[in-house]
Design an enzyme around this catalytic site. Sequence first.
Site, PDB file in Angstrom:
ATOM      1  N   SER A  56     132.345 -38.053  32.245  1.00 12.15           N
ATOM      2  CA  SER A  56     133.605 -37.581  31.668  1.00 12.15           C
ATOM      3  C   SER A  56     134.739 -37.920  32.622  1.00 12.15           C
ATOM      4  CB  SER A  56     133.550 -36.070  31.466  1.00 12.15           C
ATOM      5  OG  SER A  56     133.674 -35.425  32.707  1.00 12.15           O
ATOM      6  N   LYS A  57     135.938 -37.531  32.225  1.00 14.22           N
ATOM      7  CA  LYS A  57     137.126 -37.847  33.036  1.00 14.22           C
ATOM      8  C   LYS A  57     136.993 -37.334  34.467  1.00 14.22           C
ATOM      9  CE  LYS A  57     140.890 -38.895  29.979  1.00 14.22           C
ATOM     10  NZ  LYS A  57     140.835 -38.196  28.687  1.00 14.22           N
ATOM     11  N   ARG A  58     136.241 -36.258  34.618  1.00 13.16           N
ATOM     12  CA  ARG A  58     136.043 -35.703  35.962  1.00 13.16           C
ATOM     13  C   ARG A  58     135.500 -36.755  36.929  1.00 13.16           C
ATOM     14  NH1 ARG A  58     131.700 -32.620  36.222  1.00 13.16           N
ATOM     15  NH2 ARG A  58     131.176 -33.066  34.073  1.00 13.16           N
ATOM     16  N   HIS A  59     134.741 -37.695  36.403  1.00 10.17           N
ATOM     17  CA  HIS A  59     134.090 -38.680  37.273  1.00 10.17           C
ATOM     18  C   HIS A  59     134.953 -39.911  37.507  1.00 10.17           C
ATOM     19  CE1 HIS A  59     130.749 -36.435  35.301  1.00 10.17           C
ATOM     20  NE2 HIS A  59     130.412 -36.317  36.565  1.00 10.17           N
ATOM     21  N   GLY A  60     136.185 -39.857  37.079  1.00  9.36           N
ATOM     22  CA  GLY A  60     137.051 -41.017  37.227  1.00  9.36           C
ATOM     23  C   GLY A  60     137.366 -41.554  35.854  1.00  9.36           C
TER      24      GLY A  60
END
Length: 468
Positions: A247-251
């Site tokens: 997800s966006k959390r990972h970049g």
Amino acid sequence: MTDKKIIRTRFAPSPTGFLHIGGARTALFSWAYARKHGGDFILRIEDTDVARSTPEAVQAILDGMNWLGLNWDEGPFYQMQRMARYREVITQMLDEGKAYHCYCSREELDALRERQMTEGVKPRYDGLWRPELGKTLPSIPEGVAPVVRFKNPQTGVVAWDDLVKGRISISNTELDDLIIARDDGTPTYNFCVVVDDNDMGITQVIRGDDHVNNTPRQINMLQALGATVPAYAHLSMILGGDGQKLSKRHGAVSVMQYDEDGYLPEAVLNYLARLGWSHGDEEIFSMEQFCQWFDLDHITPSAAQFNTEKLNWLNAHYIKQASLDYLALEVSKRLAVSGIVAADAPDLQGVVALYRERANTLNELANSVAYFYQLPQLDTVAAEKHITAEIVPIILALAERLATVDWTAEAIHAEIEHAVKSNALKFPKVAMPLRILLTGGAQSPSIDAVMALLGRDETLSRIRTRIG
Ligand code: GLU
């Protein structure tokens, strides 16, 4: 010898968002498989979910594919433009007794489902309207538009040798009669996939393993159509470095976000190629090489984990390999986004050459060379520490001499050496203040090279305006 037209693969995204990393890997593997075998790679846009499909998402997919250089031989085909064909096949299946009309209302189906839930059985259509030899069907209700259901086999198993996951088999008793056309006549998702894979002569379906559950239904329908069932390769998910869903959390998750963030398509492709596939220990390879090596036998069935550090490492590698022309163009675009014009001087290619060894991304590269084109902010802590009262006159004297030397890195270096020696100092005592005055901070490549590129006027002006 491989028959040129035998292998036909496809990438079939639903345009409900951008092209994400998982989709891009699926596309890459399908593309590479076709390229390796001299076959065709087909792009098909599965846009029948009209509520969620958007033209912007279609464009984002095309942009992503183009940016990665995943060229297709046929398409893009749009499912919404193939409605007549789906209707034709539905009619044909009805005529041949492979599908039938079902007049159950939503309420009836809900009641059936509820009954099954309380009885503890898996909710499924009970076959009320399924025609069978000697069976009397209910009388057709007034004013009800029927759906069309596929007559799924009721016995036996449906099985395939998944090229990634191995043999998978499902008993037909697990599958009920799938709706292939809604009561307004529109065909449903699995049915469109089947008609398309058949019409387009797809030989290898390479897709995400979220479609494993659809495969037995699709195989049954293909068989009912008398079609050759393609081989299936279901790719495992890509997880974030923490083992969670990406997800966006990972970049970045959108492929085009990688472009924006300063990644080279070559690096992203090389990175994706190694996500769940390997060729010995090879880590760095061109797409040409990948297309020669790629096969479906070396895909790991387990989920792959995204690793940004490795992507950065590959990106740094491709930045070192890239042509200066390309780097200068990319850097000037990125500087422009920050409102900085990389004018004719200093020479952007020279500037980029000086910094490319240190950059993980094109954005980092652009940031680190920005000071050539815009007066940098002074790192006041470093300035206080290094630009001492004793050193100021030494630097100003050096500036005097620099006003007349040949403006080459060597001549500049000799002048700095002269200042160092004649004042009995160590080299950094002079180099560091210069670095801070000219670049704003305490880190830069060799200062004489920086000065040579910056130019005499700009160098002297930066020194004199700050300490003159
Ligand atoms: N449209 C589907 C998706 O975007 C893919 C279908 C397929 O590859 O069969 O997930």
